[in-house]
Design an enzyme around this catalytic site. Structure first.
Site, mmCIF file in Angstrom:
data_model
loop_
_atom_site.group_PDB
_atom_site.id
_atom_site.type_symbol
_atom_site.label_atom_id
_atom_site.label_comp_id
_atom_site.label_asym_id
_atom_site.label_seq_id
_atom_site.Cartn_x
_atom_site.Cartn_y
_atom_site.Cartn_z
ATOM 1 N N LYS A 20 21.762 -31.014 -20.150
ATOM 2 C CA LYS A 20 20.710 -30.957 -21.177
ATOM 3 C C LYS A 20 21.003 -29.736 -22.032
ATOM 4 O O LYS A 20 20.941 -28.609 -21.552
ATOM 5 C CB LYS A 20 19.330 -30.854 -20.527
ATOM 6 C CG LYS A 20 18.186 -30.760 -21.530
ATOM 7 C CD LYS A 20 16.847 -30.800 -20.796
ATOM 8 C CE LYS A 20 15.673 -30.476 -21.687
ATOM 9 N NZ LYS A 20 15.493 -31.388 -22.808
ATOM 10 N N THR A 23 16.514 -29.091 -26.764
ATOM 11 C CA THR A 23 15.119 -29.407 -26.498
ATOM 12 C C THR A 23 14.472 -29.701 -27.837
ATOM 13 O O THR A 23 14.858 -29.118 -28.857
ATOM 14 C CB THR A 23 14.402 -28.269 -25.742
ATOM 15 O OG1 THR A 23 13.074 -28.683 -25.406
ATOM 16 C CG2 THR A 23 14.352 -26.978 -26.540
ATOM 17 N N GLU A 73 19.971 -34.676 -24.469
ATOM 18 C CA GLU A 73 18.806 -34.518 -23.596
ATOM 19 C C GLU A 73 19.065 -35.137 -22.219
ATOM 20 O O GLU A 73 18.227 -35.088 -21.341
ATOM 21 C CB GLU A 73 17.574 -35.185 -24.224
ATOM 22 C CG GLU A 73 17.001 -34.449 -25.404
ATOM 23 C CD GLU A 73 15.977 -33.410 -25.007
ATOM 24 O OE1 GLU A 73 15.870 -33.080 -23.817
ATOM 25 O OE2 GLU A 73 15.278 -32.919 -25.910
#
Length: 107
Positions: A20, A23, A73
């Site tokens: 990841k 954000t 993500e």
């Protein structure tokens, strides 16, 4: 130590593994700057678990989210749109905060 930014606990393993790398946040968290280092905590209890460095902050409309955002993500595009809709209902203008892991904290 109070975290600068928080993530749901379910995202911790992906952040620590480098899966990841972005954000997506609303305007209230669009103030971060490239090069800034942030202490990251769990949303649920604030427990710090790593430090990240902000690479960039880019505005994006909800309708512009694409497969690349989803991959960054570490989820499908449908899952990403669902999560964003749950967290930010009725918000169309968002910000992609790209980051890299600086270090994990001993836990």
């Amino acid at each position: 130590m109070k975290p600068d930014i928080t993530f749901y606990r379910r995202f911790q393993a992906d952040i620590l593994a480098g899966r990841k790398t972005i954000t997506i946040r609303d305007d209230s968290e669009s103030h971060f700057q490239p090069g800034q280092r942030l202490m990251v905590g769990q949303y649920e209890d604030g427990r710090p678990f790593c430090e990240i460095e902000v690479i960039g902050v880019t505005p994006v409309m909800l309708a512009q989210l694409n497969a690349q955002h989803a991959a960054q993500e570490n989820m499908t595009l449908d899952a990403l749109r669902s999560v964003i809709g749950e967290i930010y209902p009725q918000i169309e203008r968002l910000y992609v905060i790209s980051f890299s892991l600086v270090r994990a904290l001993a836990g």
